[in-house]
Design a protein around this motif. Structure first.
Motif, mmCIF file in Angstrom:
data_model
loop_
_atom_site.group_PDB
_atom_site.id
_atom_site.type_symbol
_atom_site.label_atom_id
_atom_site.label_comp_id
_atom_site.label_asym_id
_atom_site.label_seq_id
_atom_site.Cartn_x
_atom_site.Cartn_y
_atom_site.Cartn_z
ATOM 1 N N ILE A 1 0.863 -1.188 0.000
ATOM 2 C CA ILE A 1 0.000 0.000 0.000
ATOM 3 C C ILE A 1 0.896 1.233 0.000
ATOM 4 C CG2 ILE A 1 -1.796 1.278 1.231
ATOM 5 C CD1 ILE A 1 -2.541 -1.415 2.578
ATOM 6 N N PHE A 2 0.895 1.966 -1.110
ATOM 7 C CA PHE A 2 1.794 3.113 -1.239
ATOM 8 C C PHE A 2 1.049 4.448 -1.225
ATOM 9 C CE2 PHE A 2 3.924 -0.507 -3.181
ATOM 10 C CZ PHE A 2 5.147 -0.466 -2.526
ATOM 11 N N ASP A 3 -0.258 4.410 -0.986
ATOM 12 C CA ASP A 3 -1.046 5.639 -0.902
ATOM 13 C C ASP A 3 -0.795 6.280 0.458
ATOM 14 O OD1 ASP A 3 -2.852 7.673 -0.973
ATOM 15 O OD2 ASP A 3 -4.646 6.413 -0.915
ATOM 16 N N ASP A 4 -0.122 7.445 0.461
ATOM 17 C CA ASP A 4 0.223 8.084 1.729
ATOM 18 C C ASP A 4 -0.753 9.183 2.126
ATOM 19 O OD1 ASP A 4 0.842 9.953 -0.144
ATOM 20 O OD2 ASP A 4 2.972 10.087 0.323
ATOM 21 N N SER A 5 -1.930 9.222 1.473
ATOM 22 C CA SER A 5 -2.888 10.283 1.774
ATOM 23 C C SER A 5 -3.385 10.211 3.217
ATOM 24 C CB SER A 5 -4.084 10.211 0.810
ATOM 25 O OG SER A 5 -4.739 8.959 0.911
ATOM 26 N N VAL A 6 -3.373 8.995 3.791
ATOM 27 C CA VAL A 6 -3.838 8.828 5.170
ATOM 28 C C VAL A 6 -2.812 9.369 6.164
ATOM 29 C CG1 VAL A 6 -4.494 7.134 6.928
ATOM 30 C CG2 VAL A 6 -5.217 6.808 4.566
ATOM 31 N N THR A 7 -1.525 9.206 5.850
ATOM 32 C CA THR A 7 -0.482 9.527 6.825
ATOM 33 C C THR A 7 0.158 10.900 6.631
ATOM 34 O OG1 THR A 7 1.162 8.400 5.439
ATOM 35 C CG2 THR A 7 0.105 7.103 7.170
ATOM 36 N N GLU A 8 -0.009 11.536 5.466
ATOM 37 C CA GLU A 8 0.778 12.741 5.217
ATOM 38 C C GLU A 8 0.383 13.904 6.129
ATOM 39 O OE1 GLU A 8 0.469 13.629 1.095
ATOM 40 O OE2 GLU A 8 -1.587 14.349 1.216
ATOM 41 N N ASN A 9 -0.888 13.992 6.534
ATOM 42 C CA ASN A 9 -1.263 15.029 7.499
ATOM 43 C C ASN A 9 -0.563 14.813 8.834
ATOM 44 O OD1 ASN A 9 -2.964 16.809 6.112
ATOM 45 N ND2 ASN A 9 -4.707 15.440 6.300
ATOM 46 N N LEU A 10 -0.365 13.540 9.199
ATOM 47 C CA LEU A 10 0.351 13.229 10.437
ATOM 48 C C LEU A 10 1.817 13.636 10.327
ATOM 49 C CD1 LEU A 10 -1.201 9.729 11.210
ATOM 50 C CD2 LEU A 10 -1.617 11.856 12.453
ATOM 51 N N PHE A 11 2.405 13.433 9.153
ATOM 52 C CA PHE A 11 3.789 13.857 8.963
ATOM 53 C C PHE A 11 3.911 15.374 9.091
ATOM 54 C CE2 PHE A 11 4.566 9.652 7.031
ATOM 55 C CZ PHE A 11 5.764 9.353 7.656
ATOM 56 N N ILE A 12 2.942 16.106 8.547
ATOM 57 C CA ILE A 12 2.948 17.563 8.682
ATOM 58 C C ILE A 12 2.863 17.951 10.161
ATOM 59 C CG2 ILE A 12 1.632 19.672 8.226
ATOM 60 C CD1 ILE A 12 3.027 18.778 5.755
ATOM 61 N N TYR A 13 2.009 17.246 10.905
ATOM 62 C CA TYR A 13 1.862 17.519 12.341
ATOM 63 C C TYR A 13 3.196 17.322 13.071
ATOM 64 C CZ TYR A 13 0.999 16.310 17.232
ATOM 65 O OH TYR A 13 1.073 16.224 18.598
ATOM 66 N N PHE A 14 3.856 16.177 12.835
ATOM 67 C CA PHE A 14 5.115 15.906 13.527
ATOM 68 C C PHE A 14 6.210 16.870 13.083
ATOM 69 C CE2 PHE A 14 3.179 11.767 14.487
ATOM 70 C CZ PHE A 14 3.497 11.677 15.832
ATOM 71 N N GLU A 15 6.202 17.232 11.806
ATOM 72 C CA GLU A 15 7.193 18.195 11.317
ATOM 73 C C GLU A 15 7.057 19.508 12.082
ATOM 74 O OE1 GLU A 15 9.175 21.247 9.284
ATOM 75 O OE2 GLU A 15 6.996 21.169 9.401
ATOM 76 N N LYS A 16 5.822 19.947 12.297
ATOM 77 C CA LYS A 16 5.590 21.199 13.022
ATOM 78 C C LYS A 16 5.987 21.066 14.494
ATOM 79 C CE LYS A 16 1.930 23.019 10.037
ATOM 80 N NZ LYS A 16 0.490 23.341 9.899
ATOM 81 N N GLU A 17 5.654 19.916 15.094
ATOM 82 C CA GLU A 17 5.985 19.719 16.509
ATOM 83 C C GLU A 17 7.494 19.655 16.719
ATOM 84 O OE1 GLU A 17 3.814 19.693 19.217
ATOM 85 O OE2 GLU A 17 2.540 20.467 17.608
ATOM 86 N N PHE A 18 8.200 18.928 15.856
ATOM 87 C CA PHE A 18 9.656 18.850 15.964
ATOM 88 C C PHE A 18 10.282 20.230 15.737
ATOM 89 C CE2 PHE A 18 9.988 14.058 14.720
ATOM 90 C CZ PHE A 18 9.560 13.719 15.995
ATOM 91 N N THR A 19 9.725 20.974 14.777
ATOM 92 C CA THR A 19 10.246 22.321 14.497
ATOM 93 C C THR A 19 10.068 23.232 15.708
ATOM 94 O OG1 THR A 19 9.840 22.134 12.121
ATOM 95 C CG2 THR A 19 10.001 24.354 13.020
ATOM 96 N N LYS A 20 8.914 23.140 16.376
ATOM 97 C CA LYS A 20 8.675 23.955 17.576
ATOM 98 C C LYS A 20 9.734 23.679 18.644
ATOM 99 C CE LYS A 20 3.615 24.207 17.250
ATOM 100 N NZ LYS A 20 2.361 23.694 17.862
ATOM 101 N N ILE A 21 10.062 22.398 18.815
ATOM 102 C CA ILE A 21 11.054 22.020 19.830
ATOM 103 C C ILE A 21 12.417 22.609 19.478
ATOM 104 C CG2 ILE A 21 12.325 20.074 20.826
ATOM 105 C CD1 ILE A 21 9.688 18.431 20.335
#
Length: 255
Positions: free
Chosen positions: A105-125
């Motif tokens: 399963i290579f459709d990342d539409s389910v997970t990409e919003n989560l990646f954006i969330y973690f990217e923002k959280e890591f950036t805040k830190i």
């Protein structure tokens, strides 16, 4: 090849277990340097394996996680309970991606919003503890071709951008309204009339009147290019996408 991939997946799962165990140890009070080093080693191995399997979202975020852990190892701030919880949630996301890819399963539409969330959280830190502002721009790619979406996303993420993708205008406009999008890359070739309607709808909304839009074309088409200009598109790219041209356009419009 299948056997080789199974070896990679087994390595992935093994390191994710090590990562989880070390993080739980820290949450239980065993906040010693060896546990922190074990967390770093696990994430470093995950990053390398993800790179071999083409999981560039995992690679990019693992790199940020390594930056945070290096600061912790240097004693600049602690690996506290909240940060441990964030890393554990990140581990669960990686596990989901690994499971999907192992099942084909290579459709990342389910997970990409989560990646954006973690990217923002890591950036805040990182920003909080380094007193630096990291302005990561977010791009939305609306393109029906999975291969083109994948290629644009990989190039953009490798160069420090956050990326959301969509294969249709309905999902695309929802993602624009639900997220802070800095630039839209949109396929206007062939039969993608719905994408034109989407842009027209955006342009009548004052919030998106100045949103930079880049057209993606299958071939040079004067009529489509003129239509793009009428809709205030800022640039156009022709398939197959040239990496250098893409990065020049992104840099010009976003930086």
């Amino acid at each position: 090849m299948e056997m080789d991939q199974n070896i990679f997946f087994d390595e992935f799962k093994s390191k994710l277990i090590c990562l989880e165990n070390a993080l739980i140890d820290v949450k239980n009070g065993n906040n010693d340097i060896e546990n922190i080093n074990e967390i770093f080693r696990a994430i470093h191995t995950v990053k390398g394996t993800a790179d071999l399997l083409g999981m560039f979202d995992v690679v990019a975020l693992s790199h940020k996680a390594e930056d945070i852990l290096n600061e912790i190892r240097d004693g600049k701030y602690p690996l506290d309970d909240n940060l441990c919880s964030l890393f554990l949630e990140f581990k669960e996301l990686i596990s989901l991606v690994v499971y999907n890819v192992s099942c084909g399963i290579f459709d990342d539409s389910v997970t990409e919003n989560l990646f954006i969330y973690f990217e923002k959280e890591f950036t805040k830190i990182i920003e909080k503890n380094s007193n630096k502002i990291i302005d990561t721009k977010t791009i939305l790619v609306v393109e029906e071709s999975t291969m083109v979406r994948y290629m644009i996303k990989k190039i953009a993420i490798d160069n420090g951008y956050s990326v959301l993708t969509s294969d249709n205008s309905f999902d695309g406009i929802n993602k624009i309204r639900e997220n802070e999008i800095d630039l839209l890359l949109c396929d206007l070739s062939g039969s993608n009339i719905d994408n034109i309607d989407m842009i027209e709808e955006l342009r009548v909304d004052s919030k998106y009147k100045s949103l930079p839009i880049v057209m993606i074309l299958t071939k040079e088409d004067k009529n489509i290019k003129q239509l793009g200009k009428d809709l205030s598109a800022k640039a156009w790219l022709q398939k197959p996408i040239d990496e250098t041209k893409l990065l020049v356009v992104l840099d010009k419009l976003l930086n």
